[in-house]
Write a protein that holds these residues in place. Structure first.
Motif, PDB file in Angstrom:
ATOM      1  N   HIS A   9      -3.710 -14.550   1.024  1.00 34.28           N
ATOM      2  CA  HIS A   9      -4.448 -13.534   0.260  1.00 34.28           C
ATOM      3  C   HIS A   9      -3.975 -12.134   0.651  1.00 34.28           C
ATOM      4  O   HIS A   9      -3.734 -11.278  -0.210  1.00 34.28           O
ATOM      5  N   PHE A  10      -3.823 -11.916   1.962  1.00 36.37           N
ATOM      6  CA  PHE A  10      -3.351 -10.607   2.444  1.00 36.37           C
ATOM      7  C   PHE A  10      -1.980 -10.278   1.835  1.00 36.37           C
ATOM      8  O   PHE A  10      -1.760  -9.187   1.309  1.00 36.37           O
ATOM      9  N   SER A  11      -1.070 -11.257   1.870  1.00 30.41           N
ATOM     10  CA  SER A  11       0.299 -11.010   1.378  1.00 30.41           C
ATOM     11  C   SER A  11       0.308 -10.747  -0.132  1.00 30.41           C
ATOM     12  O   SER A  11       1.023  -9.859  -0.613  1.00 30.41           O
ATOM     13  N   LEU A  12      -0.488 -11.543  -0.878  1.00 31.35           N
ATOM     14  CA  LEU A  12      -0.543 -11.356  -2.335  1.00 31.35           C
ATOM     15  C   LEU A  12      -1.057  -9.961  -2.686  1.00 31.35           C
ATOM     16  O   LEU A  12      -0.463  -9.248  -3.497  1.00 31.35           O
ATOM     17  N   PHE A  13      -2.178  -9.581  -2.055  1.00 31.41           N
ATOM     18  CA  PHE A  13      -2.765  -8.267  -2.326  1.00 31.41           C
ATOM     19  C   PHE A  13      -1.823  -7.153  -1.876  1.00 31.41           C
ATOM     20  O   PHE A  13      -1.722  -6.118  -2.531  1.00 31.41           O
ATOM     21  N   LEU A  14      -1.135  -7.382  -0.757  1.00 28.99           N
ATOM     22  CA  LEU A  14      -0.198  -6.370  -0.261  1.00 28.99           C
ATOM     23  C   LEU A  14       0.931  -6.165  -1.286  1.00 28.99           C
ATOM     24  O   LEU A  14       1.303  -5.032  -1.604  1.00 28.99           O
ATOM     25  N   GLY A  15       1.442  -7.291  -1.826  1.00 25.83           N
ATOM     26  CA  GLY A  15       2.511  -7.209  -2.826  1.00 25.83           C
ATOM     27  C   GLY A  15       2.071  -6.420  -4.054  1.00 25.83           C
ATOM     28  O   GLY A  15       2.767  -5.514  -4.525  1.00 25.83           O
ATOM     29  N   ILE A  16       0.871  -6.758  -4.560  1.00 27.68           N
ATOM     30  CA  ILE A  16       0.351  -6.071  -5.758  1.00 27.68           C
ATOM     31  C   ILE A  16       0.110  -4.590  -5.449  1.00 27.68           C
ATOM     32  O   ILE A  16       0.445  -3.707  -6.246  1.00 27.68           O
ATOM     33  N   TYR A  17      -0.444  -4.329  -4.257  1.00 25.41           N
ATOM     34  CA  TYR A  17      -0.774  -2.948  -3.869  1.00 25.41           C
ATOM     35  C   TYR A  17       0.492  -2.090  -3.768  1.00 25.41           C
ATOM     36  O   TYR A  17       0.556  -0.979  -4.296  1.00 25.41           O
ATOM     37  N   LEU A  18       1.514  -2.655  -3.113  1.00 30.10           N
ATOM     38  CA  LEU A  18       2.773  -1.906  -2.964  1.00 30.10           C
ATOM     39  C   LEU A  18       3.438  -1.679  -4.325  1.00 30.10           C
ATOM     40  O   LEU A  18       3.991  -0.618  -4.588  1.00 30.10           O
ATOM     41  N   ALA A  19       3.349  -2.697  -5.198  1.00 35.84           N
ATOM     42  CA  ALA A  19       3.919  -2.554  -6.548  1.00 35.84           C
ATOM     43  C   ALA A  19       3.209  -1.420  -7.297  1.00 35.84           C
ATOM     44  O   ALA A  19       3.849  -0.601  -7.968  1.00 35.84           O
ATOM     45  N   ALA A  20       1.871  -1.362  -7.159  1.00 34.64           N
ATOM     46  CA  ALA A  20       1.100  -0.308  -7.834  1.00 34.64           C
ATOM     47  C   ALA A  20       1.462   1.070  -7.273  1.00 34.64           C
ATOM     48  O   ALA A  20       1.653   2.031  -8.024  1.00 34.64           O
ATOM     49  N   LEU A  21       1.566   1.163  -5.934  1.00 31.74           N
ATOM     50  CA  LEU A  21       1.915   2.444  -5.309  1.00 31.74           C
ATOM     51  C   LEU A  21       3.312   2.885  -5.732  1.00 31.74           C
ATOM     52  O   LEU A  21       3.532   4.046  -6.084  1.00 31.74           O
ATOM     53  N   LEU A  22       4.238   1.940  -5.725  1.00 35.05           N
ATOM     54  CA  LEU A  22       5.626   2.262  -6.059  1.00 35.05           C
ATOM     55  C   LEU A  22       5.745   2.688  -7.530  1.00 35.05           C
ATOM     56  O   LEU A  22       6.295   3.747  -7.855  1.00 35.05           O
ATOM     57  N   GLY A  23       5.202   1.845  -8.426  1.00 35.28           N
ATOM     58  CA  GLY A  23       5.308   2.120  -9.865  1.00 35.28           C
ATOM     59  C   GLY A  23       4.673   3.452 -10.240  1.00 35.28           C
ATOM     60  O   GLY A  23       5.298   4.296 -10.896  1.00 35.28           O
ATOM     61  N   ASN A  24       3.424   3.646  -9.787  1.00 31.58           N
ATOM     62  CA  ASN A  24       2.724   4.887 -10.142  1.00 31.58           C
ATOM     63  C   ASN A  24       3.334   6.086  -9.417  1.00 31.58           C
ATOM     64  O   ASN A  24       3.422   7.180  -9.980  1.00 31.58           O
ATOM     65  N   GLY A  25       3.776   5.862  -8.175  1.00 30.06           N
ATOM     66  CA  GLY A  25       4.420   6.947  -7.416  1.00 30.06           C
ATOM     67  C   GLY A  25       5.696   7.421  -8.098  1.00 30.06           C
ATOM     68  O   GLY A  25       5.967   8.623  -8.186  1.00 30.06           O
ATOM     69  N   LEU A  26       6.475   6.468  -8.611  1.00 28.91           N
ATOM     70  CA  LEU A  26       7.707   6.818  -9.320  1.00 28.91           C
ATOM     71  C   LEU A  26       7.413   7.614 -10.594  1.00 28.91           C
ATOM     72  O   LEU A  26       8.099   8.591 -10.901  1.00 28.91           O
ATOM     73  N   ILE A  27       6.377   7.187 -11.322  1.00 27.11           N
ATOM     74  CA  ILE A  27       6.022   7.909 -12.552  1.00 27.11           C
ATOM     75  C   ILE A  27       5.587   9.338 -12.231  1.00 27.11           C
ATOM     76  O   ILE A  27       6.020  10.298 -12.870  1.00 27.11           O
ATOM     77  N   ILE A  28       4.743   9.489 -11.192  1.00 28.90           N
ATOM     78  CA  ILE A  28       4.281  10.830 -10.801  1.00 28.90           C
ATOM     79  C   ILE A  28       5.473  11.711 -10.424  1.00 28.90           C
ATOM     80  O   ILE A  28       5.591  12.853 -10.869  1.00 28.90           O
ATOM     81  N   THR A  29       6.389  11.152  -9.606  1.00 28.67           N
ATOM     82  CA  THR A  29       7.562  11.915  -9.165  1.00 28.67           C
ATOM     83  C   THR A  29       8.446  12.287 -10.359  1.00 28.67           C
ATOM     84  O   THR A  29       8.889  13.441 -10.484  1.00 28.67           O
ATOM     85  N   ALA A  30       8.687  11.300 -11.241  1.00 25.14           N
ATOM     86  CA  ALA A  30       9.560  11.545 -12.393  1.00 25.14           C
ATOM     87  C   ALA A  30       8.985  12.645 -13.287  1.00 25.14           C
ATOM     88  O   ALA A  30       9.691  13.574 -13.687  1.00 25.14           O
TER      89      ALA A  30
END
Length: 302
Positions: free
Chosen positions: A25-46
């Motif tokens: 559960h920790f790993s699954l949530f971590l994967g989703i969380y990092l994907a959300a941070l990365l995706g949204n972070g990239l959009i904000i930066t762009a």
């Protein structure tokens, strides 16, 4: 535990009781969380760094990404930490903070999605007036109003929920402090006031929903009148990502809050909550950047 004043903590739903499943559960949530941070972070930066993206559409998308990062950060890290440390506890103030932030960020997100529908409507149905209607000052005011509406909703719901006496223990059947689950702990009929508030909020949300639908009816009828196929294609690809995000957001949240208790089961509640609270923030950046050439180019630069 006679009432809420003597409650110092709540116990959240444990995803699993064995160590292996907790770590899964920790790993699954971590994967989703990092994907959300990365995706949204990239959009904000762009959007922030590429001056070609300094348009109303991308300004609102930047706001949406900020709200997405906030909303997933409100619920997921605490659940991950609990799995990692093999605990279920969340403090009373931590629970109130989760309810407040959750409503603040989700309310803001829904308002921003409504404003984005208006932006698409003006762009396609009133292209000649777009510059004057969606000036930078107007956009800032709309974004501020969206954040303020989320804040107001959050103050009302949090104040109301945590003033209700709770006498059914302190076990919240969800991986974060969700209002319907907290109301199950209330004494007899004292929860009716919060239910009333949820109904009022739902009717306001329904108003926004009707506004979005009407905007899209006008958008699609305008698009279908565009003579060139290329023009039609461009207009559709501007609108479809937004429509997909709105549909995902609304269908899951409405099902979670308005489904009849008879079909409620802990497993179903959990799946529905993950669908509306965890999946959209991770999926939204994908939906928005998939068909969007300008955004893809800006992301490559980043």
């Amino acid at each position: 535990m006679s009432n809420s004043s003597s409650l110092s903590e709540f116990l959240l739903l444990a995803f699993a009781d064995t160590r292996e499943l907790q770590l899964l559960h920790f790993s699954l949530f971590l994967g989703i969380y990092l994907a959300a941070l990365l995706g949204n972070g990239l959009i904000i930066t762009a959007v922030a760094c590429d001056h070609r993206l300094h348009t109303p559409m991308y300004f609102f998308l930047l706001n949406l990404s900020l709200l997405d990062i906030g909303s997933i950060s409100t619920t997921v890290p605490k659940s991950m930490a609990n799995s990692l440390w093999n605990t279920r506890a969340i403090s009373y103030s931590g629970c109130a903070a989760q309810v407040f932030l959750f409503f603040f960020l989700f309310g803001g997100e829904y308002s921003v999605l409504t404003v984005m529908a208006y932006d698409r409507y003006v762009a396609i149905c009133k292209p000649l007036h777009y510059g004057t209607i969606m000036g930078s000052r107007a956009c800032v005011k709309m974004a501020a109003a969206a954040w303020a509406s989320g804040f107001l909703t959050a103050v009302l719901h949090t104040g109301n929920t945590f003033s209700i006496p709770l006498c059914q223990g302190n076990v919240v059947d969800q991986f974060f402090c969700e209002i319907p689950q907290i109301l199950k702990l209330s004494c007899s009929d004292s929860y009716l006031r919060e239910v009333g508030l949820i109904v009022v909020t739902a009717s306001l949300d329904f108003g926004c929903f009707v506004f979005i639908v009407l905007s899209y009816v006008q958008i699609f009828s305008a698009v279908l009148r565009i003579p060139s196929e290329q023009g039609r294609h461009k207009a559709f690809s501007m609108c479809l990502p937004h429509l997909a995000v709105v549909s995902l957001f609304l269908s899951t949240i409405l099902f979670a809050y308005l489904k009849p208790p008879s079909i409620s089961s802990p497993a179903l509640d959990l799946v529905v909550t993950v669908l509306y609270a965890v999946v959209p923030p991770a999926v939204n950046p994908l939906i928005y950047s998939m068909r969007n050439k300008e955004l893809k180019d800006a992301l490559r630069k980043v």
